[in-house]
Enzyme design. Structure first.
Site, mmCIF file in Angstrom:
data_model
loop_
_atom_site.group_PDB
_atom_site.id
_atom_site.type_symbol
_atom_site.label_atom_id
_atom_site.label_comp_id
_atom_site.label_asym_id
_atom_site.label_seq_id
_atom_site.Cartn_x
_atom_site.Cartn_y
_atom_site.Cartn_z
ATOM 1 N N ARG A 41 28.736 32.978 -23.503
ATOM 2 C CA ARG A 41 28.956 34.332 -23.998
ATOM 3 C C ARG A 41 28.589 35.408 -22.979
ATOM 4 N NH1 ARG A 41 26.007 34.218 -29.694
ATOM 5 N NH2 ARG A 41 24.545 32.956 -28.481
ATOM 6 N N HIS A 231 14.174 12.173 -31.452
ATOM 7 C CA HIS A 231 13.547 11.343 -30.421
ATOM 8 C C HIS A 231 12.516 10.364 -30.989
ATOM 9 C CE1 HIS A 231 15.653 13.845 -27.757
ATOM 10 N NE2 HIS A 231 14.710 14.659 -27.371
#
Length: 450
Positions: A41, A231
């Site tokens: 952006r 994780h």
């Protein structure tokens, strides 16, 4: 091949994705010709963006000039579906081969996932059954169970599950992949890998960095969603799973799901927030988001009955460390001199990759007493040349249609069920403000005697 990165101005692109793609290029592992489109952006020209990326990545890149001729930058607000005609026209203008792969990598915050995915589907950049077009989602997939289900439903209504890759880069790490080999290829371990012989399992993932420029994302996630949901739960599943009937991707994931379905977290949870977090960019001044979490969990199975699994993770620690420590029960034999210490098996994930087995033996000399000894295996010592990073392995797997190291939907679904339950407990637990790693680890040690 067209490889598109959405969210290309973030740290992940600079630190992991571009270096991984470069090394695959250098090793001639990328399909040719290839084009990398970086969508962000912020307003940059391609030349500016390439220079910025090169200034931020560390190391020697001797073929950078050749590599970066394939890099392009498109400034576009991907938070609005209406803008994706811009992206489609930009890609069409390149006149790329219609037979090449199209990989869309979403290195964005999770709340952008449905916007980007829906836009790619509506503009026919991503089509059901076209196995050359694939979409890759960074972790976490969703912000809770409800949003994760909504994202998944959106995808599977329009494309095939085999076109979807939900990435957890931990699964690309060498020593995570090594867990199953160490367990199932060695009788000395697998025969004692149960509650009768193992006292506890500790999974640690400490980070030295603060949230840095990721405050806006991190404050919506916290350590639970950023680290534990993916994780640490994936690591726990690999350690705790039963032996699969075979080593196929499906059979291994079935066993991991069994673990996650039977995972129960104790109500005794420790939450912390590092001092200075409230002054970080984009963090509300009254934020209660945790940057440290420690929890005790159990797997309700015959193998692991009453065996605690301790999961510990935090930011702004004194070091970056990731390891698994398997602590075995006391030996039953009595020694007059030098009582044996508990055996431990430590699987080192970062910074070193290796395995350390602590056992007991007779001390040298005339007297007969026991002392701890160590067998130390260094994994990277056996590698000649460049050691591939996790993202290199995982990107290559996407190119080769190999989803074995990516998380399946039912793994994510069961992980979110547990996290949502923990989230409900947060209001009843104190949030410790900490200035050092030792403060939080002292609280953990006092609570659980670790």
């Amino acid at each position: 091949m067209l490889f598109t990165i959405f969210g290309a101005t973030g740290d992940l692109t600079t630190k992991k994705l571009i270096p991984a793609l470069y090394h695959l290029f250098e090793e001639e592992q990328l399909p040719t010709p290839f084009t990398i489109v970086c969508v962000g952006r912020r307003r940059y020209e391609t030349e500016q963006f390439v220079e910025l990326i090169r200034s931020k990545i560390e190391g020697d890149y001797p073929h950078w000039e050749d590599f970066c001729t394939n890099l392009h930058y498109l400034s576009m607000d991907f938070s609005s579906e209406a803008n994706f005609d811009i992206f489609k026209n930009y890609v069409d203008a390149m006149h790329l081969s219609t037979n090449g792969q199209k990989i869309y990598y979403l290195a964005t915050a999770p709340h952008y996932f449905p916007i980007i995915a829906r836009a790619l589907i509506v503009t026919h950049m991503l089509n059901r059954g076209d196995m050359r077009s694939k979409i890759v989602f960074e972790k976490p997939f969703g912000e809770n169970l409800e949003t994760a289900k909504a994202y998944n439903r959106l995808l599977l209504e329009s494309i095939e599950e085999s076109q979807v890759y939900r990435i957890d880069h931990y699964l690309g790490k060498e020593m995570l992949q090594n867990i199953l080999t160490v367990r199932f290829a060695n009788k000395i371990f697998e025969s004692i890998w149960n509650h009768e012989n193992i006292e506890s399992v500790k999974i640690i993932a400490l980070e030295s960095e603060s949230v840095k420029q990721r405050g806006g994302y991190y404050d919506r996630s916290g350590a639970l969603k950023d680290m534990v949901q993916n994780h640490l739960f994936q690591t726990l599943a690999l350690v705790a799973m039963d032996a699969p009937m075979g080593l196929s991707d499906t059979l291994i994931k079935n066993e991991k799901v069994e673990v996650l379905e039977h995972l129960q977290v104790s109500n005794d949870i420790i939450f912390g927030q590092y001092a200075g977090y409230l002054q970080e960019k984009d963090i509300p001044e009254d934020s209660k988001t945790e940057t440290f979490v420690a929890l005790k969990a159990y797997v309700n199975s015959q193998r692991w009955r009453n065996t605690p699994f301790y999961l510990i993770t935090g930011k702004k620690m004194s070091r970056k460390l990731a390891e698994i420590v398997i602590t075995f029960k006391d030996a039953t034999c009595f020694f007059e001199r030098g009582q044996p210490e508990k055996n431990t098996l430590t699987i080192e994930i970062f910074p070193r990759e290796g395995i350390i087995l602590k056992f007991n033996g007779k001390a040298p000399g005339l007297w007969s007493y026991t002392m701890p000894m160590h067998l130390d295996y260094c994994h990277l010592c056996n590698i000649i040349g460049n050691s591939p990073e996790a993202y290199e392995k995982l990107i290559l797997d996407v190119i080769h249609d190999d989803a074995s190291l990516f998380t399946r939907w039912d793994e994510i679904e069961n992980s979110w069920k547990v996290i949502d339950e923990i989230e409900r407990l947060k209001a009843f637990e104190p949030l410790h403000v900490y200035y050092s790693e030792s403060e939080m680890l002292d609280i953990v040690n006092k609570k659980w005697g670790l």
